[in-house]
Design an enzyme around this catalytic site. Structure first.
Site, mmCIF file in Angstrom:
data_model
loop_
_atom_site.group_PDB
_atom_site.id
_atom_site.type_symbol
_atom_site.label_atom_id
_atom_site.label_comp_id
_atom_site.label_asym_id
_atom_site.label_seq_id
_atom_site.Cartn_x
_atom_site.Cartn_y
_atom_site.Cartn_z
ATOM 1 C CG ASP A 164 -1.892 1.093 1.291
ATOM 2 O OD1 ASP A 164 -1.835 1.969 0.402
ATOM 3 O OD2 ASP A 164 -2.722 1.113 2.206
ATOM 4 C CG ASP A 181 -5.893 -4.700 2.180
ATOM 5 O OD1 ASP A 181 -5.572 -4.149 3.246
ATOM 6 O OD2 ASP A 181 -6.389 -4.065 1.220
#
Length: 376
Positions: free
Chosen positions: A92, A271
């Site tokens: 990320d 996620d």
């Protein structure tokens, strides 16, 4: 990176596919355990692979940049070598973490200026710097740098935020294509669709991203305060536009029911910190609903944690023992609960894949949503 769709559900947009990276093949739909700081909390890498059957894990640019630092990761040979995970990794970009530091960050055209939550030191993330950091971390899939605006943002702010995200995205792509991977394997850049809960903004963002021809695409800025039905609506809007031959990644979502509903709408990757964070706080996800293992009712329940579970801890340990461990703040309790929840999430998406293949996903999903919504 390549993506192949092997089966499509006849009654919905659900699909079963595979993503091929230089670190292995990922069968979709897939859930990615969150390893924010290079570790999935309370779980060792061998257990993560053998017990939960994880295929890909997630790391975070913001946290890894601050600690241990990019120099250490480069000297180690990248995050794979540093943490001994030999499967695919996604990072990320840190945009959500910077967004979370609302009192300690300043957004400007150049990038996001913020103060470290560790020592208060000042840093600047530009799109170019975030690309360089993720190249150095060495993830197989890296994310574009974006601003994640709140789910209740006014239209004017959401539009301004999206425009900034789009300008940053173009800079990310330019930097990404001007640089090379550091460790001898390929990396893919995923752009992120933003736009809050506004249909026209989401459509604009998705159209912009579809033109870029990336290896995969992400949907961000959901599960940040907006109603659940609005989240599902935005997924439908976006997936009508995003390329159907590329994987779609719904970021930071969510509950088991959220996963099933999003899979039905054509999402391939997920996620969320929920299985590990909630597990450490005593919430267990099971095939018959959720359990708060701290509740007194489990104090003398010596039945297995989950007789239908798919982790070795589910039948090895009983509810009363886990109740005791969590109440006593024993580290083993955190480990058992985390392993159980992760194994549950990974098995849930495996079964979703199997039912897509068998052609009865919608019927199965309807039953599972009702079952998983119970509080035991």
């Amino acid at each position: 990176m390549t993506f192949d769709i092997h089966y499509k559900d006849t009654q919905s947009n659900a699909r079963a596919g595979s993503i091929t990276t230089d670190h292995g093949v990922i069968e979709t739909p897939i859930f990615m355990p969150v390893g924010t700081q290079g570790t999935v909390k309370a779980v060792q890498m061998p257990e993560l692979k053998s017990d939960t059957k994880a295929q890909i894990i997630l790391g975070n640019t913001y946290h890894l940049y601050l600690r241990p630092g990019i120099e250490i990761l480069e000297r180690a040979g990248g995050l794979h070598k540093f943490n001994s995970w030999d499967g695919p990794i996604l990072t990320d970009s840190g945009g959500f973490q910077v967004f979370s530091l609302s009192e300690n960050r300043k957004l400007k055209e150049e990038g996001a200026e913020f103060r470290s939550h560790i020592d208060g030191s000042k840093h600047l993330f530009t799109p170019e710097k975030v690309m360089d950091i993720q190249r150095a971390i060495g993830a197989d899939i890296i994310m574009a740098f974006d601003e994640c605006c709140p789910g209740d943002a006014e239209y004017g702010y959401a539009k301004q935020s999206l425009e900034l995200t789009e300008r940053w995205l173009d800079r990310c792509f330019k930097r990404f294509h001007a640089t090379e991977p550091k460790y001898g394997y390929n990396q893919s850049l995923f752009p992120i669709v933003q736009g809050c809960v506004y249909t026209d903004l989401r459509q604009r963002a998705a159209e912009h991203i579809a033109r870029l021809g990336a290896d995969g695409n992400a949907i961000g800025g959901l599960a940040v305060g907006e109603p659940t039905d609005k989240m599902y609506e935005m997924i439908e809007v976006v997936n009508e536009i995003l390329p159907k031959d590329k994987p779609r990644y719904l970021m930071g979502v969510g509950t088991p029911v959220n996963l099933l509903e999003a899979i039905e709408r054509g999402v391939d990757m997920f996620d969320c910190i929920m299985p590990t964070r909630n597990g450490r706080n005593g919430q267990l996800f099971t095939w018959y609903g959720t359990i708060n293992i701290k509740n007194k009712k489990w104090e003398d329940d010596f039945s297995p944690i989950d007789p239908d579970g798919h982790s070795y801890v589910d039948t090895l340990y009983n509810k009363a023992y886990l109740h005791h461990l969590i109440k006593a703040d024993e580290l083993l309790g955190l480990q058992i609960a985390s392993l159980h929840n992760l194994a549950f999430y990974l098995e849930l998406v495996r079964q979703a894949r199997q039912h897509i293949i068998e052609g009865d996903y919608t019927t199965w999903k309807t039953t599972m949503v009702r079952q998983l919504s119970n509080r035991l």
